[in-house]
Write a protein that holds these residues in place. Structure first.
Motif, short mmCIF file in Angstrom:
data_model
loop_
_atom_site.label_atom_id
_atom_site.label_comp_id
_atom_site.label_asym_id
_atom_site.label_seq_id
_atom_site.Cartn_x
_atom_site.Cartn_y
_atom_site.Cartn_z
N LEU A 191 -5.13 5.62 7.12
CA LEU A 191 -6.50 5.38 6.64
C LEU A 191 -6.52 4.28 5.57
O LEU A 191 -7.44 3.46 5.54
N ARG A 192 -5.51 4.24 4.72
CA ARG A 192 -5.47 3.21 3.68
C ARG A 192 -5.23 1.83 4.29
O ARG A 192 -5.80 0.84 3.83
N ASN A 227 -1.66 11.04 0.49
CA ASN A 227 -2.79 10.55 1.27
C ASN A 227 -2.31 10.04 2.62
O ASN A 227 -1.12 9.85 2.84
N ASP A 228 -3.23 9.79 3.50
CA ASP A 228 -2.94 9.31 4.83
C ASP A 228 -2.77 7.79 4.80
O ASP A 228 -3.72 7.06 4.51
N LEU A 229 -1.57 7.32 5.08
CA LEU A 229 -1.29 5.88 5.03
C LEU A 229 -2.11 5.11 6.06
O LEU A 229 -2.59 4.02 5.78
N LYS A 247 -8.53 0.77 5.96
CA LYS A 247 -9.50 0.35 4.94
C LYS A 247 -9.16 -1.04 4.41
O LYS A 247 -10.04 -1.89 4.26
N PHE A 248 -7.88 -1.31 4.16
CA PHE A 248 -7.46 -2.62 3.66
C PHE A 248 -7.81 -3.71 4.67
O PHE A 248 -8.36 -4.75 4.32
N SER A 256 5.04 3.96 2.15
CA SER A 256 4.43 2.69 1.78
C SER A 256 4.61 1.67 2.89
O SER A 256 5.47 1.83 3.76
N ILE A 303 0.88 -1.16 0.00
CA ILE A 303 0.00 0.00 0.00
C ILE A 303 0.92 1.21 0.00
O ILE A 303 1.78 1.33 0.87
N LYS A 304 0.76 2.09 -0.98
CA LYS A 304 1.63 3.26 -1.03
C LYS A 304 0.81 4.52 -1.20
O LYS A 304 -0.29 4.49 -1.74
N THR A 305 1.36 5.61 -0.73
CA THR A 305 0.70 6.90 -0.84
C THR A 305 1.72 7.95 -1.23
O THR A 305 2.92 7.78 -1.03
#
Length: 69
Positions: free
Chosen positions: A22-23, A18-20, A26-27, A61, A13-15
């Motif tokens: 939150l990602r 964006n806010d890591l 969500k995952f 990430s 997961i990379k940003t």
């Protein structure tokens, strides 16, 4: 933890802006049957633009190693 290599998965997961957190949340909430084995975080300083006008930013990430049930 023991298991066959075919049972263990890695996703990235990379940003950029964006806010890591939150990602990641969500995952994990979208995949409640995953058993997280480990998370490896990395940050890379990036530069975009030309020599007269450059913008620096950080690309964060995480590599999530997990087992699926």
């Amino acid at each position: 933890m023991q298991g066959k290599a075919s049972e263990i998965f890695v996703t990235q997961i990379k940003t950029i802006e964006n806010d890591l957190d939150l990602r990641i949340t969500k995952f994990l909430s979208n995949n409640p049957t995953f058993q997280i084995i480990k998370m490896d975080f990395t940050s890379v300083m990036m530069v975009r633009g030309n020599h007269q006008q450059q913008t620096q930013y950080v690309r964060d990430s995480v590599f999530i190693t997990y087992k699926q049930y």
